[in-house]
Design an enzyme around this catalytic site. Structure first.
Site, mmCIF file in Angstrom:
data_model
loop_
_atom_site.group_PDB
_atom_site.id
_atom_site.type_symbol
_atom_site.label_atom_id
_atom_site.label_comp_id
_atom_site.label_asym_id
_atom_site.label_seq_id
_atom_site.Cartn_x
_atom_site.Cartn_y
_atom_site.Cartn_z
ATOM 1 N N THR A 12 0.804 -1.146 0.036
ATOM 2 C CA THR A 12 -0.106 0.092 0.031
ATOM 3 C C THR A 12 0.874 1.277 0.145
ATOM 4 O O THR A 12 0.452 2.156 -0.591
ATOM 5 C CB THR A 12 -1.006 0.083 1.359
ATOM 6 N N THR A 88 1.650 -4.542 4.382
ATOM 7 C CA THR A 88 1.362 -4.605 5.528
ATOM 8 C C THR A 88 0.839 -6.227 6.015
ATOM 9 O O THR A 88 0.817 -6.865 7.047
ATOM 10 C CB THR A 88 0.446 -3.895 6.280
HETATM 11 N N1 ASP Z 1 -2.978 -3.808 2.712
HETATM 12 C C1 ASP Z 1 -1.633 -4.280 2.235
HETATM 13 C C2 ASP Z 1 -0.671 -3.032 2.712
HETATM 14 O O1 ASP Z 1 -0.809 -2.318 3.441
HETATM 15 C C3 ASP Z 1 -1.550 -4.688 0.741
HETATM 16 C C4 ASP Z 1 -0.505 -5.514 1.010
HETATM 17 O O2 ASP Z 1 -0.039 -5.999 1.901
HETATM 18 O O3 ASP Z 1 0.302 -5.363 -0.077
HETATM 19 O O4 ASP Z 1 0.351 -2.793 2.037
#
Ligand code: ASP
Length: 325
Positions: A12, A88
């Site tokens: 993200t 994340t």
């Molecule tokens: N929601 C995730 C992030 O915060 C997507 C990922 O893990 O790439 O990056």
């Protein structure tokens, strides 16, 4: 001046909305991420290394292994520390993989964001700034890999993503944070001691994780065993219990030589062999290895590394029990 390598992998933090599709995807380059920092950080020499540009839901165990190798390589080259930007979703797993495989005392800091790079007030730039400060600080030496997020930093073994969308998502439950980054100051409160690092030429990706629920069948377990699993992690009930059919199958698989490891679906506390009649004591007596308070996903990373080193039987058990605490 400290020399820090900023390794970018996507997530993200490096994502923006693509107007044609309505998808949020990783497409921001390392240089663009660097340009978003509000603090010029003139006292740190930053070199960007673009490893990948994917959501972390697309990162697997072999890619995590390659990233750990890249980190080792950068540190061996003479960088004083590394910051990795990462999605994340699986950051805690990649960070733990790096913790297990990078044999250096230099700082390794993972970070990311919950808000995409094109949102009005993204958390990514401030998390990168804090992480660079942490990686450049002597306080972070000897901590292994850490996750730095929303001003706090956490040990790779303990940290977990606890909230789907909030920026204070990373917590270490009962173990707590290691310290915090307060502007240009790094404050260290404690050091993790349940750490050990390994020399491995690869990891074994065929390690399955099976979550248990009330009355669940042993179907997934049998399917995994019949389809190439080299080990199975169970995320069982409470102290490490399972429904009778799962206990019977798990102990039968152990007898055939397949490692089965018990963790808990509870978010806090340790598994322990207590209950008979098919419970945790029956599983333990049948050879299932109990993994303390390691989460299922961390136990899976550990086992994948240990199998990659060729460990089996007693040696595999000893290393898992070390990390169980
Ligand atoms: N929601 C995730 C992030 O915060 C997507 C990922 O893990 O790439 O990056």
């Amino acid at each position: 001046m400290p020399k820090i390598c900023l390794i970018t992998t996507g997530g993200t933090i490096a994502s923006k909305l693509e107007p044609e599709t309505g998808d949020v995807t990783a497409s921001v380059t390392g240089a663009q991420l660097r340009a978003m920092l509000h603090d010029p950080l003139e006292d740190i020499e930053i070199t960007i290394d673009e490893f990948s540009n994917v959501g972390s839901y697309a990162i697997d165990l072999p890619l995590g292994f390659s990233l750990a190798q890249r980190i080792s390589h950068r540190l061996d080259e003479g960088f004083d520390g590394v910051v990795v930007t990462h999605g994340t979703d699986t950051m805690e797993e990649t960070a733990f993989m790096a913790d297990l495989l990078v044999r250096s005392d230099k700082p390794i800091v993972f970070t990311g964001a919950q808000h995409a790079a094109d949102e009005p007030n993204p958390d990514g730039p401030r998390n990168i700034t804090d992480s660079l400060r942490l990686a450049a600080s002597d306080a972070a030496r000897g901590l292994g890999a850490v996750i730095c997020f929303e001003q706090e930093f956490h040990a790779a073994r303990d940290v977990t993503k606890s909230h789907t969308s909030r920026t204070d998502t990373f917590i270490s439950h009962e173990h707590g944070k290691l310290g915090e980054v307060d502007g240009d100051r790094v404050v260290l409160h404690r050091r993790p001691i349940l750490r050990r690092s390994y020399e491995a030429n690869g990891v074994v990706a065929d390690v399955e994780l099976v979550k248990l629920a009330m009355g669940i069948s042993d179907r997934y377990l049998r399917f995994a065993a019949d389809n190439g699993a080299k080990a199975i992690i169970l995320e069982g009930f409470g102290r490490g219990n399972a429904p009778p059919s799962v206990t019977a199958t798990a102990t039968a698989l152990v007898k055939k030589g397949l490692p089965v490891i018990m963790t808990s679906r509870c978010q806090r506390g340790r598994v322990k062999a207590i209950y008979g009649n098919g419970g945790g004591k029956t599983l333990s007596d049948g050879g299932v290895i109990f993994a303390g308070d390691l989460s299922g996903q961390k136990a899976r990373v550990l086992v994948s590394v240990l199998l990659g080193m060729g460990l089996a039987g007693k040696r595999l058990r000893e290393e898992i029990e070390y990390f169980a605490g």
